[in-house]
Scaffold this active site. Structure first.
Site, PDB file in Angstrom:
ATOM      1  CB  ILE A   1      -3.416   5.300   2.830  1.00 49.78           C
ATOM      2  CG1 ILE A   1      -2.157   4.337   2.993  1.00 49.78           C
ATOM      3  CG2 ILE A   1      -3.907   5.838   4.320  1.00 49.78           C
ATOM      4  CD1 ILE A   1      -0.742   5.038   3.171  1.00 49.78           C
TER       5      ILE A   1
ATOM      6  CB  CYS B   1       1.745  -0.009  -3.888  1.00 48.84           C
ATOM      7  SG  CYS B   1       0.143   0.684  -3.585  1.00 48.84           S
TER       8      CYS B   1
ATOM      9  CG  PHE C   1      -0.124  -0.092   2.479  1.00 47.63           C
ATOM     10  CD1 PHE C   1      -0.043   1.330   3.152  1.00 47.63           C
ATOM     11  CD2 PHE C   1       0.190  -0.874   3.091  1.00 47.63           C
ATOM     12  CE1 PHE C   1       0.918   1.301   4.442  1.00 47.63           C
ATOM     13  CE2 PHE C   1       0.832  -1.129   4.383  1.00 47.63           C
ATOM     14  CZ  PHE C   1       1.132   0.135   5.077  1.00 47.63           C
ATOM     15  CB  CYS C   2       1.771   3.901  -1.658  1.00 46.93           C
ATOM     16  SG  CYS C   2       0.836   3.700  -3.171  1.00 46.93           S
ATOM     17  CB  THR C   3      -0.084   8.393  -0.269  1.00 42.66           C
ATOM     18  OG1 THR C   3       1.038   8.238   0.574  1.00 42.66           O
ATOM     19  CG2 THR C   3      -0.847   9.679   0.281  1.00 42.66           C
TER      20      THR C   3
END
Length: 316
Positions: free
Chosen positions: A212, A190, A183-185
């Protein structure tokens, strides 16, 4: 078209991206910049042959106008975007930049347009990361992870996304770590990382669709596996689970988020240094940061736009 004016309406912050082949990306720069200016959209968009990425902000009407313009191009019809709201504009300039990559991984040949991991909707994410056989990787940088992350996620402690491939090579084996969730912002890092990991032989690679920000938007806090705030790349610095602005500020010297406690430290000098970087900055960097802060305060006092100034990190 006449220049759109900003109103007292809430500001919409839109993070958007799409991996798509744009061989004419250089020719898109000026028309895109013109549309953003015409609709008072501030922020930065990156264009590259592999796609588009960035975060922008404006009133609801003007963000919708930009999205309509982008989606008129069949290649961008399903562009991914997440929204949050703020009372003050989080950006000071309007920019469209041409890049080699829309998110810099530094590995030649990685192409999410060719292959990518399995998207996981926010509502299905909790069940996936609760599986003990799934390796959960946070693909963000160390200073982002310190502010908040998912329960049980591994922090690679990377300083930039360029370090992520080497970290994986040194710590994980495709034969042993068959199921990986990342996961990433906003989803872009990702997505690229998942494409690379598939090339390395990892069998099952999953990534949180929309990142996220989409998870915080769609999953009720009572059911959430998220802990802390989420770092964002604008003047808000962080957002809480309800996507409201957090309590963190940002050190303009090292760009790390700084807490209320950090700002009480004797090592904190607004715009110049913080407890994280006070003992590592050369005097030339400090001098540049002080001058930049002085220009910011002068512009604020005169009611003028935030000066671009000099990024003291480039002098280290």
């Amino acid at each position: 078209m006449s220049l759109a004016t900003e109103s007292a309406a809430p500001i919409v912050v839109a993070a958007l991206y799409k991996f798509v082949s744009l061989p004419d990306y250089q020719a898109l720069r000026e028309p895109l910049l013109e549309v953003m200016r015409a609709h008072a959209v501030k922020g930065t968009l990156l264009l590259a042959e592999e796609g588009i990425n960035g975060t922008v902000a404006a009133t609801r009407e003007n963000i919708d106008a930009l999205l309509a313009w982008l989606k008129a191009d069949p290649r961008l019809q399903d562009i991914d975007h997440k929204e949050s709201y703020t009372s003050e504009h989080p950006f000071h300039r309007t920019k469209v930049k041409l890049k080699r990559e829309i998110v810099t991984m530094g590995v030649e040949g990685v192409d999410p347009n060719r292959q990518v991991g399995t998207y996981v909707e926010p509502q299905a994410w909790n069940a996936l990361i609760e599986d003990p056989e799934v390796l959960v990787l946070d693909t963000r940088n160390e200073y982002e992870v310190e502010i908040g992350s998912f329960e049980g996620a591994v922090d690679p402690r990377t300083q930039s996304f360029r370090e992520f491939p080497e970290y994986v090579k040194q710590h994980y084996d495709p034969a042993q770590h068959r199921r990986v969730a990342m996961f990433c912002t906003g989803g872009i890092r990702c997505e690229k990382a998942s494409s690379w990991m598939l090339e390395q032989g990892f069998e099952e690679v999953y990534h949180l669709k929309g990142g996220i920000l989409k998870y915080l938007e769609e999953v009720p806090e009572a059911q959430s596996k998220w802990q802390g705030d989420c770092f964002v790349f604008d003047d808000r610095v962080t957002v809480r689970h309800d996507l409201s602005e957090g309590d963190f500020d940002q050190c303009h010297a090292c760009r790390r988020p700084i807490s209320v406690e950090d700002r009480q430290s004797p090592f904190y000098e607004p715009g110049v240094s913080c407890p994280h970087c006070h003992d590592s900055l050369p005097e030339k960097t400090r001098a540049g940061a002080r001058e930049r802060q002085r220009q910011i305060e002068l512009a604020k006092a005169r009611g003028e736009p935030h000066p671009i100034g000099r990024d003291p990190r480039q002098e280290q």
